[in-house]
Design a protein around this motif. Structure first.
Motif, mmCIF file in Angstrom:
data_model
loop_
_atom_site.group_PDB
_atom_site.id
_atom_site.type_symbol
_atom_site.label_atom_id
_atom_site.label_comp_id
_atom_site.label_asym_id
_atom_site.label_seq_id
_atom_site.Cartn_x
_atom_site.Cartn_y
_atom_site.Cartn_z
ATOM 1 N N LEU A 146 0.860 -1.139 0.138
ATOM 2 C CA LEU A 146 -0.071 -0.109 -0.079
ATOM 3 C C LEU A 146 0.846 1.151 -0.123
ATOM 4 O O LEU A 146 1.721 1.565 0.694
ATOM 5 N N GLY A 147 0.820 2.098 -0.885
ATOM 6 C CA GLY A 147 1.252 3.550 -1.139
ATOM 7 C C GLY A 147 2.556 3.596 -1.680
ATOM 8 O O GLY A 147 3.249 4.425 -1.853
ATOM 9 N N LYS A 148 2.958 2.355 -2.112
ATOM 10 C CA LYS A 148 4.070 2.183 -2.784
ATOM 11 C C LYS A 148 4.438 1.543 -4.364
ATOM 12 O O LYS A 148 5.204 1.532 -5.052
ATOM 13 N N VAL A 149 3.233 1.377 -4.680
ATOM 14 C CA VAL A 149 3.078 0.863 -6.084
ATOM 15 C C VAL A 149 2.017 1.732 -6.836
ATOM 16 O O VAL A 149 1.193 2.381 -6.403
ATOM 17 N N SER A 150 2.100 1.608 -8.265
ATOM 18 C CA SER A 150 1.351 2.174 -9.018
ATOM 19 C C SER A 150 -0.135 1.442 -9.587
ATOM 20 O O SER A 150 -0.053 0.446 -9.093
ATOM 21 N N PRO A 151 -1.256 2.201 -9.790
ATOM 22 C CA PRO A 151 -2.178 1.148 -10.178
ATOM 23 C C PRO A 151 -2.255 0.169 -11.281
ATOM 24 O O PRO A 151 -2.597 -0.938 -11.252
ATOM 25 N N ILE A 152 -1.201 0.678 -12.325
ATOM 26 C CA ILE A 152 -0.831 -0.316 -13.199
ATOM 27 C C ILE A 152 -0.179 -1.678 -12.757
ATOM 28 O O ILE A 152 -0.542 -2.720 -12.873
ATOM 29 N N GLN A 153 0.620 -1.344 -11.701
ATOM 30 C CA GLN A 153 1.444 -2.489 -10.800
ATOM 31 C C GLN A 153 0.585 -3.457 -10.251
ATOM 32 O O GLN A 153 0.415 -4.579 -10.218
ATOM 33 N N LEU A 154 -0.631 -2.697 -9.883
ATOM 34 C CA LEU A 154 -1.681 -3.468 -8.826
ATOM 35 C C LEU A 154 -2.385 -4.374 -9.867
ATOM 36 O O LEU A 154 -2.922 -5.254 -9.538
ATOM 37 N N LEU A 155 -2.837 -3.840 -11.042
ATOM 38 C CA LEU A 155 -3.550 -4.608 -11.987
ATOM 39 C C LEU A 155 -2.768 -5.755 -12.486
ATOM 40 O O LEU A 155 -3.345 -6.951 -12.510
ATOM 41 N N LEU A 207 13.112 4.777 1.642
ATOM 42 C CA LEU A 207 11.623 5.097 2.049
ATOM 43 C C LEU A 207 11.498 5.876 3.271
ATOM 44 O O LEU A 207 10.714 6.400 3.439
ATOM 45 N N GLU A 208 12.573 5.963 4.252
ATOM 46 C CA GLU A 208 12.594 6.855 5.254
ATOM 47 C C GLU A 208 12.103 8.392 4.806
ATOM 48 O O GLU A 208 11.579 8.964 5.580
ATOM 49 N N GLN A 209 12.310 8.651 3.634
ATOM 50 C CA GLN A 209 12.037 10.170 3.086
ATOM 51 C C GLN A 209 10.445 10.176 3.056
ATOM 52 O O GLN A 209 10.153 11.554 3.113
ATOM 53 N N SER A 210 9.765 8.976 3.094
ATOM 54 C CA SER A 210 8.389 9.018 3.134
ATOM 55 C C SER A 210 7.794 8.738 4.314
ATOM 56 O O SER A 210 6.397 8.661 4.674
ATOM 57 N N LYS A 211 8.416 8.799 5.343
ATOM 58 C CA LYS A 211 8.111 8.155 6.663
ATOM 59 C C LYS A 211 7.033 8.806 7.329
ATOM 60 O O LYS A 211 6.239 8.221 8.057
ATOM 61 N N LYS A 212 7.258 10.162 7.345
ATOM 62 C CA LYS A 212 6.268 10.987 7.885
ATOM 63 C C LYS A 212 4.666 10.728 7.276
ATOM 64 O O LYS A 212 3.870 10.892 8.231
ATOM 65 N N ARG A 213 4.882 10.547 6.137
ATOM 66 C CA ARG A 213 3.010 10.356 5.637
ATOM 67 C C ARG A 213 2.950 8.802 5.878
ATOM 68 O O ARG A 213 1.724 8.672 5.630
ATOM 69 N N CYS A 424 6.131 8.517 -1.997
ATOM 70 C CA CYS A 424 5.308 7.241 -1.518
ATOM 71 C C CYS A 424 4.137 7.638 -0.313
ATOM 72 O O CYS A 424 4.329 8.799 -0.066
ATOM 73 N N PHE A 425 3.171 7.175 -0.361
ATOM 74 C CA PHE A 425 2.259 7.305 0.626
ATOM 75 C C PHE A 425 1.543 8.840 0.463
ATOM 76 O O PHE A 425 0.987 9.350 1.305
ATOM 77 N N GLU A 426 1.266 9.182 -0.791
ATOM 78 C CA GLU A 426 0.765 10.337 -1.192
ATOM 79 C C GLU A 426 -0.194 10.417 -2.344
ATOM 80 O O GLU A 426 0.030 9.907 -3.431
ATOM 81 N N ASP A 427 -1.418 10.637 -2.087
ATOM 82 C CA ASP A 427 -2.557 10.593 -3.093
ATOM 83 C C ASP A 427 -2.270 11.493 -4.045
ATOM 84 O O ASP A 427 -2.771 11.227 -5.365
ATOM 85 N N GLU A 428 -1.595 12.651 -3.963
ATOM 86 C CA GLU A 428 -1.445 13.589 -5.288
ATOM 87 C C GLU A 428 -0.470 13.040 -6.469
ATOM 88 O O GLU A 428 -0.829 13.566 -7.621
ATOM 89 N N VAL A 429 0.122 12.002 -6.100
ATOM 90 C CA VAL A 429 0.940 11.418 -7.280
ATOM 91 C C VAL A 429 -0.146 11.100 -8.218
ATOM 92 O O VAL A 429 0.014 10.994 -9.751
ATOM 93 N N TYR A 430 -1.062 10.369 -7.850
ATOM 94 C CA TYR A 430 -2.173 9.694 -9.024
ATOM 95 C C TYR A 430 -3.573 10.279 -8.845
ATOM 96 O O TYR A 430 -4.181 9.911 -9.846
ATOM 97 N N TRP A 431 -3.880 11.223 -7.941
ATOM 98 C CA TRP A 431 -5.171 11.718 -7.789
ATOM 99 C C TRP A 431 -5.190 12.974 -7.798
ATOM 100 O O TRP A 431 -4.695 13.712 -7.176
ATOM 101 N N GLU A 432 -6.385 13.599 -8.343
ATOM 102 C CA GLU A 432 -6.766 14.880 -8.236
ATOM 103 C C GLU A 432 -7.304 15.213 -6.627
ATOM 104 O O GLU A 432 -8.708 14.931 -6.340
ATOM 105 N N VAL A 433 -6.398 15.784 -5.800
ATOM 106 C CA VAL A 433 -6.891 16.044 -4.421
ATOM 107 C C VAL A 433 -7.568 17.555 -4.412
ATOM 108 O O VAL A 433 -6.672 18.430 -4.658
ATOM 109 N N PRO A 434 -8.702 17.554 -3.973
ATOM 110 C CA PRO A 434 -9.056 18.921 -3.717
ATOM 111 C C PRO A 434 -8.338 19.812 -2.309
ATOM 112 O O PRO A 434 -7.769 19.115 -1.412
ATOM 113 N N GLU A 435 -8.260 20.980 -2.549
ATOM 114 C CA GLU A 435 -7.507 21.671 -1.421
ATOM 115 C C GLU A 435 -8.301 21.889 -0.401
ATOM 116 O O GLU A 435 -9.688 22.118 -0.249
ATOM 117 N N GLU A 436 -7.614 21.976 0.889
ATOM 118 C CA GLU A 436 -8.338 22.129 2.230
ATOM 119 C C GLU A 436 -7.567 23.454 2.750
ATOM 120 O O GLU A 436 -6.467 23.530 2.667
#
Length: 468
Positions: A146-155, A207-213, A424-436
């Motif tokens: 989870l959070g480390k692969v693309s949707p194509i990899q998942l398929l 992956l430590e660079q994404s540890k916070k997320r 990794c572990f970031e929705d904005e890579v593959y999703w249009e995320v609304p601003e908050e």
């Protein structure tokens, strides 16, 4: 290394090609089962059945609904604990499950549900339940990556895992003829160690660079708890869905019910005991409380006895909680296994324990308990059946490890659109995320003026000039 995560052409092409292939294969190979076909009226006369309520649909559909909810809602929301990966958890789970059930209907149909001429797959309600079981195994493996692969990899992973799952299931249930009503071996053990092997092959050095997320926040943990509750409530249906009507199905639901209840108390007890200040860890409550359902799966329809089910839940909840505290950090630091959701603790170890419980329960079965041996081969004694149960568990582990290595090597290729380690572990890579905004609420309309406060006489407390 920079990765190209723009999937504008790759993802649509992959989805459309797979779906067109499904349409063609279904058109060539799939037909309705007699219980779903328009010839049901003639079939009723042949069987000397007077009521439509004898149709398999009315026996199996309630269980199918429960299992379906577990796959799409339970597993999806359970993985929303990551603070910036809620869309990916629910959305990609939805994607891989929707494709997986189609491919599973074909694969399992070719192995289990061909007509008498061996030409067509006959599709009925039980096929749908078994396809959901297959996809549940894929959802388990998804938790590791989870959070480390693309949707194509998942398929791609779904395509191969469903195939391997079906082969493993056929060998266990049809050749070795083991008992595994709730899938401790075929679903949980296979899915967990397949996913762990894949994530081991896909090890990310930085992956430590994404540890916070990778951590959760209050709101994401609350959403994940929704998934836990759906899974916990419907797990008795999951373990009993394809059991024989009557006492076996009834017994499977009772055993699962008891085991789940016991795992909650032991998980809470150990979670508090292992914290320096006696506080509860939400990760344990979200996951370890479900371990009893996994551990009782193989023996669910056996004469485990209610207190035996409670004992299984006791140990599964305890072992799962201890795994989250001690084993997960060890696996990551020493064995380079980056298990995002801790599937080893929820599905892997309890699945193996469930396989062992099933083997022991089968080995000590007797005609005095069941009224008859109850095993598929009359020449087998209960001890021999217990040995076959162990063989089934070992085969599931072997298939998962070998298959995971092969699929992991395929997924390591650099053109599947995977994110870089720091993203990794970031929705904005593959999703249009609304601003908050910082408060998490919609901005206030600047033209809206506050109402004038009234005193007891009904006159404004402030003058219109001051209010404006």
């Amino acid at each position: 290394m920079a990765w190209n995560t723009n999937l504008r052409w790759r993802l649509p092409l992959a989805c459309l090609l797979l779906q067109v292939a499904m349409v063609v294969l279904f058109g060539v190979f799939v037909r309705y089962d007699t219980d779903a076909d328009a010839s049901w009226r003639e079939e009723k006369k042949r069987r000397n059945v007077s009521s439509d309520l004898e149709n398999e649909f009315y026996y199996r559909y309630p269980s199918f609904q429960d299992v379906h909810v577990m796959v799409f809602v339970g597993f999806g929301f359970l993985m929303t604990f990551l603070q910036r990966y809620g869309f990916g958890a629910v959305g990609f789970n939805f994607l891989l499950a929707a494709f997986g059930i189609q491919w599973a209907l074909l694969m399992q149909g070719w192995f289990h549900h061909l007509d008498s001429q061996g030409r067509y797959i006959l599709l009925g309600i039980e096929n749908l339940i078994n396809a959901d079981f297959c996809v549940a195994s894929v959802c388990v493996a998804f938790g590791a990556v989870l959070g480390k692969v693309s949707p194509i990899q998942l398929l791609i992973m779904t395509l191969f895992q469903v195939t391997l799952f079906t082969v493993n299931e056929y060998i266990l249930l049809n050749i070795l003829e083991v008992k595994d009503a709730g899938g401790s071996m075929t679903i949980h053990t296979f899915g967990a160690y397949f996913g762990l092997t894949v994530t081991w092959i896909l090890y990310r050095r930085n992956l430590e660079q994404s540890k916070k997320r990778q951590s959760s926040v209050y709101r994401s943990d609350l959403f994940a708890m929704i998934g836990t509750l759906f899974l916990w409530m419907y797990w008795p249906s999951f373990n009993s869905a394809v059991s024989f009507h009557g006492d076996a199905q009834h017994r499977a639901a009772i055993n699962t019910y008891c085991s789940l209840a016991a795992s909650v108390l032991t998980s809470v007890a150990l979670s508090s005991a292992l914290h320096k200040k006696g506080k509860l860890d939400m990760v344990h409550i979200q996951n370890a409380t479900l371990a009893g359902g996994v551990g009782v799966g193989t023996a669910a329809e056996m004469m485990l006895t209610p207190y035996g089910a409670l004992i299984v839940g006791f140990f599964c909840g305890s072992i799962s909680t201890l795994g989250f505290v001690f084993l997960t950090p060890f696996l990551e630091s020493r064995l380079r296994i980056q298990d995002t959701c801790g599937i080893h603790n929820l599905h892997g170890i309890p699945g193996v324990l469930g396989g062992i419980v099933g083997a022991v329960t089968a080995a000590f079965a007797s005609p005095d308990i069941y009224g008859q041996p109850g095993f598929p081969k009359e020449v087998r004694t209960s001890r021999i059946q217990g040995k076959f149960q162990v063989f089934g568990l070992l085969l599931s582990l072997a298939m998962a490890l070998v298959g995971g290595i092969m699929v992991g090597l395929i997924l390591r290729l650099p053109f599947w659109g995977q994110a870089a380690d720091e993203n990794c572990f970031e929705d904005e890579v593959y999703w249009e995320v609304p601003e908050e905004n910082s408060a998490g609420d919609a901005p206030e309309d600047p033209t809206l003026k506050p109402p004038a406060l009234l005193v007891s006489s009904g006159t404004p407390a402030f003058s219109p000039v001051l209010v404006s």
